[in-house]
Scaffold this active site. Structure first.
Site, PDB file in Angstrom:
ATOM      1  N   ARG A  23       1.192  -1.205  -0.140  1.00 43.21           N
ATOM      2  CA  ARG A  23       0.005  -0.159  -0.262  1.00 43.21           C
ATOM      3  C   ARG A  23       0.501   1.633   0.677  1.00 43.21           C
ATOM      4  O   ARG A  23       0.736   1.903  -0.666  1.00 43.21           O
ATOM      5  CB  ARG A  23      -0.802  -0.194   0.935  1.00 43.21           C
ATOM      6  CG  ARG A  23      -2.197   1.377   1.512  1.00 43.21           C
ATOM      7  CD  ARG A  23      -2.739   1.123   2.198  1.00 43.21           C
ATOM      8  NE  ARG A  23      -2.426  -0.060   3.228  1.00 43.21           N
ATOM      9  CZ  ARG A  23      -2.052   0.791   4.691  1.00 43.21           C
ATOM     10  NH1 ARG A  23      -1.665   1.655   5.052  1.00 43.21           N
ATOM     11  NH2 ARG A  23      -2.024  -0.532   6.269  1.00 43.21           N
TER      12      ARG A  23
ATOM     13  N   TYR B 108     -18.432  16.171 -14.321  1.00 45.78           N
ATOM     14  CA  TYR B 108     -18.289  14.058 -14.646  1.00 45.78           C
ATOM     15  C   TYR B 108     -19.632  14.399 -13.490  1.00 45.78           C
ATOM     16  O   TYR B 108     -19.404  14.634 -12.605  1.00 45.78           O
ATOM     17  CB  TYR B 108     -17.082  13.483 -14.709  1.00 45.78           C
ATOM     18  CG  TYR B 108     -17.474  12.338 -14.264  1.00 45.78           C
ATOM     19  CD1 TYR B 108     -18.212  10.997 -15.004  1.00 45.78           C
ATOM     20  CD2 TYR B 108     -16.871  11.368 -13.282  1.00 45.78           C
ATOM     21  CE1 TYR B 108     -18.166  10.096 -14.803  1.00 45.78           C
ATOM     22  CE2 TYR B 108     -16.608  10.244 -12.684  1.00 45.78           C
ATOM     23  CZ  TYR B 108     -17.548   9.582 -13.806  1.00 45.78           C
ATOM     24  OH  TYR B 108     -17.851   8.144 -13.300  1.00 45.78           O
TER      25      TYR B 108
ATOM     26  N   ASP C 171      -8.799  17.831 -15.105  1.00 44.00           N
ATOM     27  CA  ASP C 171      -9.197  16.569 -15.520  1.00 44.00           C
ATOM     28  C   ASP C 171      -9.263  16.533 -17.063  1.00 44.00           C
ATOM     29  O   ASP C 171      -9.663  17.097 -17.305  1.00 44.00           O
ATOM     30  CB  ASP C 171     -10.802  16.345 -15.118  1.00 44.00           C
ATOM     31  CG  ASP C 171     -11.031  14.464 -15.409  1.00 44.00           C
ATOM     32  OD1 ASP C 171     -10.827  13.986 -15.507  1.00 44.00           O
ATOM     33  OD2 ASP C 171     -12.460  14.597 -15.022  1.00 44.00           O
TER      34      ASP C 171
ATOM     35  N   LYS D 158      -9.594   5.083 -19.253  1.00 42.48           N
ATOM     36  CA  LYS D 158      -9.995   5.257 -20.505  1.00 42.48           C
ATOM     37  C   LYS D 158      -8.715   5.879 -21.694  1.00 42.48           C
ATOM     38  O   LYS D 158      -8.228   4.383 -21.652  1.00 42.48           O
ATOM     39  CB  LYS D 158     -10.361   6.691 -20.183  1.00 42.48           C
ATOM     40  CG  LYS D 158     -12.142   6.922 -19.145  1.00 42.48           C
ATOM     41  CD  LYS D 158     -12.582   6.182 -19.308  1.00 42.48           C
ATOM     42  CE  LYS D 158     -13.611   6.549 -18.549  1.00 42.48           C
ATOM     43  NZ  LYS D 158     -13.454   6.409 -16.932  1.00 42.48           N
TER      44      LYS D 158
END
Length: 377
Positions: A44, A96, A167, A192
């Site tokens: 982590r 978004y 973004d 994406k």
């Protein structure tokens, strides 16, 4: 090094002459008993494969720091988690839906206020208050493809000591480089275009700010929304072909947008720069292409459901940036978290369809659109 080369060559030199980086799956790492020190301790907090990916993400943006998260929203949440009690963030009304949900439903519980405005391009000095700590922007906007002047916004925000978070999912660093324009943070849904095959979730943050980098590293370690070693490796491999894929997708999108403009079965078509000459000029000044996403509305009297059923190639699904073409209805899919009033304010009608273009032969896509539009009459 140009980005097309950086995507392939940044991680070239590996141990034993391997041409791809290794995948380190270990969840924990042995430390030196004397110093209790080591480059890595627990996955982590850090992992060699994820570190390789983060080096690549930073190289693509020309950034000092890169961070990989388990999803685009995990990256956005980490960026917004730098805000403190009493802070305000300004966002576009058309942001978004996932970001809208986080700002509308999560941040208030942390004492942070989100203020949604119709057009970031119309912000003035008077819109900033002593509590305004950040501005979040998508340009092109999702799904309206509206354009915001990044240089103007960044200059204005910085005069008020507010961060600018961009973004850049739709453009990627191939077509738009916000950090070079002065932005403080860039976030992307790496699911994406960077990954490109609709087969993994990932998010990315890049920044040149050392203080913010420390906050993002803490977010990874404290909140745990990090990308796994296996997905980090797969994203590295996806990034290598991103420039080629996106260039083909953009060519396809331009041809499709031109075909649909003036089509008797189409009421309106949106793509970056289509809203006005001013937006076209701004976009051309800060980006080197229009990307591979467009939106449109069918003409009055056309049957949307019949049209969607008749399509042979585009899948009716959320997401974008993959090699396959997808179509969705933002009002009920990507932006369903918004109230009808908020969607209306953002310019997202119930009839709007978002078309994310893939790498198929554009002639097949155009022929498919034409026969589906005929079926909608």
């Amino acid at each position: 090094m140009r980005i097309q080369t950086a995507a392939v060559q940044t991680l070239r030199h590996q141990e034993h002459g391997a041409v791809v980086p290794p995948v380190h799956l270990a969840s924990t790492f042995e430390l030196d008993p004397s110093s209790e020190d080591g480059a890595y301790a627990y996955q982590r907090g850090g992992n060699p494969t994820r570190a390789q990916l983060e080096t690549l993400l930073a190289a693509l943006d020309g950034a000092a720091h890169g961070f990989a998260f388990a999803s685009g929203m995990a990256a956005t949440a980490a960026a917004l988690s730098t805000l403190a009690v009493g802070d305000e963030i300004i966002l576009p009304a058309s942001v978004y839906g996932g970001t809208y949900r986080f700002v509308d439903q999560v941040l208030p519980g942390r004492g942070v206020t989100g203020r949604f405005v119709d057009d970031l391009g119309e912000l003035t000095e008077a819109d900033f208050t002593p509590t305004t700590r950040a501005v979040f922007v998508e340009t092109p906007a999702n799904p309206t493809l509206r354009i915001t002047d990044l240089r103007r916004l960044i200059t204005l925000a910085h005069r008020h000591d507010a961060l600018v978070i961009v973004d850049n999912t739709f453009m990627t660093s191939l077509l738009q480089r916000p950090l070079e324009l002065g932005a403080d943070v860039v976030v992307q849904s790496a699911t994406k275009f960077l990954a490109g095959h609709s087969d993994l979730l990932a998010g990315a943050i890049t920044t040149d700010d050392d203080r913010l980098a420390e906050a993002f590293a803490l977010a990874q370690k404290a909140q745990g929304g990090v990308l796994s070693p296996g997905d980090s490796f797969r994203l590295i491999q996806g990034i290598k072909t991103m420039p080629l894929r996106l260039e083909r997708q953009q060519d396809n999108a331009l041809a499709i947008a031109e075909h649909l403009r003036g089509h008797d079965d189409i009421a309106r078509v949106w793509f970056p720069g289509s809203h006005s000459e001013d937006e076209a000029r701004i976009h051309a000044s800060q980006a080197t292409g229009t990307g591979a996403v467009l939106s449109f509305e069918l003409a009055p009297g056309r049957d949307r459901v019949a049209f969607l059923h008749a399509l042979r190639y585009p899948g009716f699904a959320v997401s974008l940036g993959g090699v396959e073409t997808l179509i969705c209805r933002p009002a009920t899919m990507t932006h369903e978290a918004m109230t009808p009033e908020a969607r209306e304010r953002a310019g997202i009608s119930d009839q709007l369809l978002r078309f994310a273009v893939g790498i198929e032969d554009v002639r097949d896509l155009i022929e498919d659109l034409d026969q589906a539009l005929a079926a909608s009459r």
